[in-house]
Each structure stands twice: as structure tokens, then as C-alpha cells.
Scaffold this motif. Sequence first.
Motif, PDB file in Angstrom:
ATOM      1  N   GLU A  84      -2.080 -12.416  -6.642  1.00 10.13           N
ATOM      2  CA  GLU A  84      -2.558 -11.087  -6.274  1.00 10.13           C
ATOM      3  C   GLU A  84      -4.075 -11.071  -6.248  1.00 10.13           C
ATOM      4  O   GLU A  84      -4.729 -11.906  -6.889  1.00 10.13           O
ATOM      5  CB  GLU A  84      -2.052 -10.058  -7.289  1.00 10.13           C
ATOM      6  CG  GLU A  84      -0.543  -9.931  -7.291  1.00 10.13           C
ATOM      7  CD  GLU A  84      -0.052  -8.962  -8.357  1.00 10.13           C
ATOM      8  OE1 GLU A  84       0.949  -8.303  -8.105  1.00 10.13           O
ATOM      9  OE2 GLU A  84      -0.686  -8.875  -9.429  1.00 10.13           O
ATOM     10  N   ILE A  85      -4.621 -10.095  -5.551  1.00 11.60           N
ATOM     11  CA  ILE A  85      -6.079  -9.977  -5.461  1.00 11.60           C
ATOM     12  C   ILE A  85      -6.677  -9.746  -6.849  1.00 11.60           C
ATOM     13  O   ILE A  85      -7.835 -10.085  -7.106  1.00 11.60           O
ATOM     14  CB  ILE A  85      -6.480  -8.861  -4.463  1.00 11.60           C
ATOM     15  CG1 ILE A  85      -7.949  -8.981  -4.077  1.00 11.60           C
ATOM     16  CG2 ILE A  85      -6.125  -7.484  -5.008  1.00 11.60           C
ATOM     17  CD1 ILE A  85      -8.347  -8.088  -2.906  1.00 11.60           C
ATOM     18  N   THR A  86      -5.870  -9.224  -7.741  1.00 10.52           N
ATOM     19  CA  THR A  86      -6.315  -8.981  -9.112  1.00 10.52           C
ATOM     20  C   THR A  86      -6.127 -10.205 -10.009  1.00 10.52           C
ATOM     21  O   THR A  86      -6.434 -10.163 -11.195  1.00 10.52           O
ATOM     22  CB  THR A  86      -5.512  -7.804  -9.698  1.00 10.52           C
ATOM     23  OG1 THR A  86      -4.119  -8.038  -9.433  1.00 10.52           O
ATOM     24  CG2 THR A  86      -5.907  -6.485  -9.066  1.00 10.52           C
ATOM     25  N   GLY A  87      -5.594 -11.293  -9.431  1.00  3.99           N
ATOM     26  CA  GLY A  87      -5.466 -12.542 -10.197  1.00  3.99           C
ATOM     27  C   GLY A  87      -4.077 -12.821 -10.733  1.00  3.99           C
ATOM     28  O   GLY A  87      -3.840 -13.906 -11.273  1.00  3.99           O
ATOM     29  N   ASP A 139       0.809  -1.227   0.000  1.00  2.39           N
ATOM     30  CA  ASP A 139       0.000   0.000   0.000  1.00  2.39           C
ATOM     31  C   ASP A 139       0.838   1.271   0.000  1.00  2.39           C
ATOM     32  O   ASP A 139       0.314   2.368   0.176  1.00  2.39           O
ATOM     33  CB  ASP A 139      -0.946   0.000   1.205  1.00  2.39           C
ATOM     34  CG  ASP A 139      -0.212  -0.135   2.539  1.00  2.39           C
ATOM     35  OD1 ASP A 139       1.034  -0.158   2.538  1.00  2.39           O
ATOM     36  OD2 ASP A 139      -0.894  -0.240   3.577  1.00  2.39           O
ATOM     37  N   GLY A 140       2.135   1.108  -0.207  1.00  2.52           N
ATOM     38  CA  GLY A 140       3.012   2.268  -0.283  1.00  2.52           C
ATOM     39  C   GLY A 140       3.401   2.836   1.070  1.00  2.52           C
ATOM     40  O   GLY A 140       3.937   3.945   1.144  1.00  2.52           O
ATOM     41  N   LYS A 141       3.128   2.098   2.123  1.00  5.85           N
ATOM     42  CA  LYS A 141       3.438   2.573   3.465  1.00  5.85           C
ATOM     43  C   LYS A 141       4.481   1.676   4.126  1.00  5.85           C
ATOM     44  O   LYS A 141       4.758   0.575   3.666  1.00  5.85           O
ATOM     45  CB  LYS A 141       2.174   2.579   4.336  1.00  5.85           C
ATOM     46  CG  LYS A 141       1.100   3.518   3.814  1.00  5.85           C
ATOM     47  CD  LYS A 141      -0.148   3.433   4.672  1.00  5.85           C
ATOM     48  CE  LYS A 141      -1.237   4.356   4.108  1.00  5.85           C
ATOM     49  NZ  LYS A 141      -2.532   4.150   4.761  1.00  5.85           N
ATOM     50  N   GLY A 142       5.019   2.157   5.245  1.00  2.00           N
ATOM     51  CA  GLY A 142       5.837   1.323   6.116  1.00  2.00           C
ATOM     52  C   GLY A 142       4.998   0.875   7.293  1.00  2.00           C
ATOM     53  O   GLY A 142       3.807   1.182   7.375  1.00  2.00           O
ATOM     54  N   LYS A 143       5.589   0.128   8.192  1.00  5.25           N
ATOM     55  CA  LYS A 143       4.894  -0.280   9.408  1.00  5.25           C
ATOM     56  C   LYS A 143       5.917  -0.295  10.545  1.00  5.25           C
ATOM     57  O   LYS A 143       6.307  -1.353  11.043  1.00  5.25           O
ATOM     58  CB  LYS A 143       4.241  -1.652   9.234  1.00  5.25           C
ATOM     59  CG  LYS A 143       3.129  -1.893  10.232  1.00  5.25           C
ATOM     60  CD  LYS A 143       2.325  -3.119   9.867  1.00  5.25           C
ATOM     61  CE  LYS A 143       1.169  -3.296  10.835  1.00  5.25           C
ATOM     62  NZ  LYS A 143       0.412  -4.536  10.568  1.00  5.25           N
ATOM     63  N   PRO A 144       6.390   0.931  10.906  1.00  9.16           N
ATOM     64  CA  PRO A 144       7.506   1.003  11.856  1.00  9.16           C
ATOM     65  C   PRO A 144       7.170   0.410  13.212  1.00  9.16           C
ATOM     66  O   PRO A 144       6.071   0.591  13.728  1.00  9.16           O
ATOM     67  CB  PRO A 144       7.790   2.502  11.956  1.00  9.16           C
ATOM     68  CG  PRO A 144       6.576   3.185  11.429  1.00  9.16           C
ATOM     69  CD  PRO A 144       5.933   2.239  10.464  1.00  9.16           C
ATOM     70  N   ARG A 147       1.609  -2.058  -4.992  1.00  7.41           N
ATOM     71  CA  ARG A 147       1.311  -3.271  -5.756  1.00  7.41           C
ATOM     72  C   ARG A 147       0.041  -3.888  -5.174  1.00  7.41           C
ATOM     73  O   ARG A 147      -0.303  -3.618  -4.020  1.00  7.41           O
ATOM     74  CB  ARG A 147       2.473  -4.263  -5.683  1.00  7.41           C
ATOM     75  CG  ARG A 147       2.888  -4.620  -4.245  1.00  7.41           C
ATOM     76  CD  ARG A 147       4.191  -5.392  -4.221  1.00  7.41           C
ATOM     77  NE  ARG A 147       4.667  -5.662  -2.867  1.00  7.41           N
ATOM     78  CZ  ARG A 147       5.342  -4.813  -2.110  1.00  7.41           C
ATOM     79  NH1 ARG A 147       5.597  -3.591  -2.548  1.00  7.41           N
ATOM     80  NH2 ARG A 147       5.744  -5.123  -0.907  1.00  7.41           N
ATOM     81  N   PRO A 148      -0.655  -4.700  -5.916  1.00 13.91           N
ATOM     82  CA  PRO A 148      -1.857  -5.332  -5.357  1.00 13.91           C
ATOM     83  C   PRO A 148      -1.470  -6.257  -4.209  1.00 13.91           C
ATOM     84  O   PRO A 148      -0.410  -6.891  -4.253  1.00 13.91           O
ATOM     85  CB  PRO A 148      -2.419  -6.149  -6.533  1.00 13.91           C
ATOM     86  CG  PRO A 148      -1.791  -5.580  -7.761  1.00 13.91           C
ATOM     87  CD  PRO A 148      -0.437  -5.071  -7.337  1.00 13.91           C
ATOM     88  N   PRO A 149      -2.331  -6.355  -3.180  1.00 12.06           N
ATOM     89  CA  PRO A 149      -2.041  -7.327  -2.129  1.00 12.06           C
ATOM     90  C   PRO A 149      -2.005  -8.739  -2.699  1.00 12.06           C
ATOM     91  O   PRO A 149      -2.708  -9.050  -3.666  1.00 12.06           O
ATOM     92  CB  PRO A 149      -3.197  -7.150  -1.142  1.00 12.06           C
ATOM     93  CG  PRO A 149      -4.248  -6.387  -1.858  1.00 12.06           C
ATOM     94  CD  PRO A 149      -3.575  -5.625  -2.955  1.00 12.06           C
ATOM     95  N   ALA A 150      -1.168  -9.574  -2.082  1.00  9.54           N
ATOM     96  CA  ALA A 150      -1.023 -10.953  -2.552  1.00  9.54           C
ATOM     97  C   ALA A 150      -1.122 -11.907  -1.364  1.00  9.54           C
ATOM     98  O   ALA A 150      -0.801 -11.540  -0.232  1.00  9.54           O
ATOM     99  CB  ALA A 150       0.319 -11.129  -3.261  1.00  9.54           C
ATOM    100  N   GLU A 151      -1.577 -13.117  -1.626  1.00 13.78           N
ATOM    101  CA  GLU A 151      -1.654 -14.155  -0.595  1.00 13.78           C
ATOM    102  C   GLU A 151      -1.257 -15.491  -1.216  1.00 13.78           C
ATOM    103  O   GLU A 151      -1.337 -15.671  -2.439  1.00 13.78           O
ATOM    104  CB  GLU A 151      -3.077 -14.253  -0.008  1.00 13.78           C
ATOM    105  CG  GLU A 151      -3.498 -12.981   0.726  1.00 13.78           C
ATOM    106  CD  GLU A 151      -4.848 -13.095   1.440  1.00 13.78           C
ATOM    107  OE1 GLU A 151      -5.477 -14.173   1.392  1.00 13.78           O
ATOM    108  OE2 GLU A 151      -5.270 -12.075   2.028  1.00 13.78           O
TER     109      GLU A 151
END
Length: 164
Positions: free
Chosen positions: A78-81, A20-25, A55-59
Motif C-alpha cells: 500500500e502507499i502507506t507501506g 477510493d470507495g467508488k465504482g467505475k461503471p 482502502r489505501p491504493p496498492a501496487e
Amino acid sequence: MTPAKILISACLLGHAVRYDGKGKPLCHPAIDRWREEGRLVTICPELAGGMSVPRPPAEIENGMTGADVLAGRARVVEITGGDVTEEFVAGAHRALEFAQANGCTHALLIDGSPSCGSGFIYDGSFGGNRHAGNGVTAALLAKAGITVCSDRQVDELEALIGAT
Ligand code: SF4
């Protein structure tokens, strides 16, 4: 004795590398101290594997794990396939090479990620369903003998490496 080196997820140090373009400090006095001591070796496996930001989330699909991906039994989607298995596997190998080149014996990786997760990951439904298991990078590091801790285990990691 050489101080124990720790491979750390770049987003945990606030780098804006997440999907999502963020960090998670993560704020913890041990992390500040390890940084000052030069113990931290920073990488984002997904960027190292060629992914971009955002980028799209992926699992990992079908409730499988990083070990299944490494064994060729599961894909990362990705969530977009889009199928990003190749990029995630490449990123895991780059992370392992980087860890070994820098003498890392331990890793501190953010949980829940299909790359870095070590306590839990998501099941591939994009419905927020968690299950126990490693992401692709965490699985490869653990297989190579590197001790992997999640961001919820900083105290445990501190105890593990002690004064080394
Ligand atoms: S691959 Fe790891 S370091 Fe990169 S954004 Fe995801 S959790 Fe953070």
C-alpha cells in the motif's frame, strides 16, 4: 450449448468497491445484453481477499507483475507501506474458485489494477508509471486457462465468445 459465462470486475458494473470507495461503471451494449442473458458472474477480488472500502491504493512493487507475486518473488504494498500480498493472493484464489464454480471461460477485468489489470499495471512507485503486465487475479485466471480481457477489449471479447 451452455452460454459462455464471464467473470467481471464488480467495479465495472458500478459497485462501489474500489480503494477510493467508488465504482467505475462501463457502459457498453454487450455488457447490458450479457447481464440480461445471465452470463455475468461478479466479484471484487480485493474484497474477497479481506480488504475493506475505502482502502489505501496498492501496487505491485519494483515493476514486477502478478505472476511474480504468485511465485513469491514480489509483494503488493500500500502507499502507506502496508504489505497486503496475502490478501491479494487470497482474493485471486477466491476469484478463480468462484469463476470455476460458475463455469466461467472468460473474464472481463478493469485494467491498471494490481488485482484485475491485464494490459497494464503500475510499477510500485505510486508515480503513475505504467508497464505491461497482469495483476495478481488476472495472472491466476490466465494460468488456469480462463481468457482474460480488459475493459478496453469488450468488442474483442464479444467477437471471441460469438454466439456461444
Ligand atoms: S479488485 Fe478488481 S473489482 Fe475490485 S475494485 Fe479493484 S479493479 Fe475493481
